[in-house]
Write an enzyme that holds these catalytic residues in place. Structure first.
Site: not given
Length: 503
Positions: A236, A241, A297, A386, A179, A260
């Site tokens: 993402g 996620g 990340c 985050e 995707k 992740e």
């Protein structure tokens, strides 16, 4: 040239619905928007391809991976130009990421040729064993079947169409349905062309790789819920996620979701390191925090240090270094807007003061840094969330005991870092059992941005850093995500997989 279409089973397929990318400059490009029908067609082709590709030799798959790398390099200039247009990333960054992408393809090729990843084991029969004989038992890892991969916004090459998830799945013998991420559909289009050229050159089944574009959640949902998909790789946001993870778990046949999902990557600056080289550490932290507009990340978003004059000097050095960084272009306007919202949320927190902030435009971001105390951080879990972009939070602790309490309070992380001197060893030893429970990678005297693609690398960690703490999305261990162990009992030699014969 761009096709603007999906690649499904070796054919370039359009559709009635379209969308455009969001270029930094120049005219937008038009792309076909995917549907569940496209997903079904790609998944069915992947299942058909598995009956040959899943049983191909390691040499054949290694040749395919190396040919993909060659085809990507042959399109290098065009990929870089499209990446600059779509993402705003500089040419040097894109070229470096392309080298990482082709390098990991070749690394996986070398790795599977050695065969160690198969974890082959043999317990010979013991027919005379008392009280019961033992049968002949052999074990090896086998591919799980078709895999779905979601491209990442912040790595248009290394974590997208031909990135680590795709490369490791193909190395394992699993066909892949990607995707593509709508932040860089043009780059994804060009890389898909490279993979298809390699597939044709190697004479492989056309269903071994497909890619579907689209902005809607419908395509992603259809992909993870399709019964022929046997595992999912995702890089993402935590929200996106987790939604896909829940869909995978709710299927009639639940499947593994290797997501992740991000991290704040705390940096613990111990006392002697702070006193001896606080200014140097501040400058290094500023550079790491703003690398790529903070869109990694592994961005070191939180620093923990003891309050006092040395901490004040560190903060002034960090403020000066960060103030010299101008506005950087973010990957999309949506990411820039999310950064602005996150910054506002943090700034509004109780017990948080501003050290540096600036006004950001529609797609730009400049560094922002805030300061709080250990007590406030422990009392407010939101401070540990985050904010994707160049934003840092400095946590001032009273003493070593409060530093340990802060360490224990962190959720799962991709990385934790110690800045230390030899005189800090005793406190570092007290922290280590905590940090290795919190993160997949623990660093000393460095910064976590820059993930080496190597055998020993771990890019993963306890939730919410990733959804499966036992695996990694970087390094050769990533291949094991797409394999499962099969035991063969008293099996005639001619019926064993070729890699188990004679062992």
């Amino acid at each position: 040239m761009l096709t603007g279409k999906h690649l499904i089973a070796g054919e370039w397929v359009g559709g009635a619905e379209t969308f455009t990318n969001e270029p930094v400059s120049g005219a937008p490009d038009i792309f076909a928007a995917g549907t569940p029908e496209h997903v079904a067609r790609a998944a069915q082709a992947a299942e058909e391809a598995f009956w040959s590709f899943g049983y191909s030799s390691r040499a054949e798959r290694a040749a395919f991976l190396r040919r993909i790398a060659d085809e990507i390099e042959a399109r290098g200039a065009e990929i870089t130009a499209q990446g600059e247009k779509e993402t705003g990333l500089p040419a040097a960054r894109l070229e470096g990421e392309r080298g990482r992408t082709t390098g990991q393809l070749r690394l996986f090729a070398d790795h599977i040729e050695k065969g160690d990843y198969l974890d082959r084991r043999h317990d010979p029969a013991l027919p005379d064993r008392k009280p019961l004989p033992r049968p002949d038992l052999r074990l090896m890892q086998r591919p799980v079947g078709p895999v779905a991969v979601f491209g990442a916004s912040n790595f248009p090459l290394a974590f997208s169409t031909a990135g680590g998830d795709t490369a490791s799945a193909l190395a394992a013998g699993c066909p892949v349905v990607v995707k593509g991420h709508p932040a860089h559909p043009g780059v994804s289009d060009l890389v898909a062309q490279a993979i298809d050229a390699a597939r044709r050159a190697c004479g492989l089944h056309p269903g071994v790789f497909s890619q579907i574009h689209g902005q809607s959640h419908e395509v992603g949902q259809a992909l993870v819920q399709h019964p022929l998909i046997k595992a999912v790789g995702f890089t993402g946001s935590l929200a996106g996620g987790r939604a896909l993870f829940d869909l995978c778990a709710a299927r009639p046949e639940p499947i593994p979701f290797y997501g992740e999902l991000g991290s704040v990557n705390p940096v613990f600056i111990l006392d002697h390191a702070l006193a001896r080289r606080g200014g140097e550490i501040a400058e290094g932290w500023a550079a790491s925090l703003t690398l790529g507009a903070g869109q990694f990340c592994t961005n070191p978003g939180i620093v923990i240090l003891r309050e006092g004059p040395e901490a004040e000097a560190f903060m002034e050095a960090a403020r000066a270094a960060l103030a010299a960084v101008g506005v950087q272009t973010m990957l999309t306007s949506a990411i820039a807007a999310a950064f602005a919202r996150g910054r506002e949320r943090l700034a509004a927190g109780t017990g948080v003061r501003e050290l540096l902030t600036s006004v950001c435009d529609r797609r730009g971001a400049a560094p922002s840094v805030y300061v709080t105390t250990g007590a406030e951080w422990l009392a407010n879990a939101e401070l540990g969330e985050e904010v994707f972009g160049p934003l840092g939070l400095i946590v001032l602790v009273r003493d070593a005991e409060e530093r340990l309490a802060v360490a224990r309070a962190f959720q799962g992380q991709l990385t934790c870092t110690l800045q230390m001197e030899p005189e800090d060893t005793a406190e570092a030893q007290a922290l280590m059992p905590i940090l290795e429970r919190k993160a997949g990678r623990v660093l000393a005297n460095g910064f976590p941005t820059g993930v080496e693609v190597a055998d020993a690398m771990v890019h993963g960690g306890p939730y919410p850093a990733s959804t499966n703490f036992g695996h990694t999305s970087v390094g050769t261990l990533a291949i094991r995500r797409w394999l499962r162990p099969v035991c063969y009992q008293n099996m005639p030699e001619d019926l064993l997989p070729e890699d188990l014969r004679g062992i």
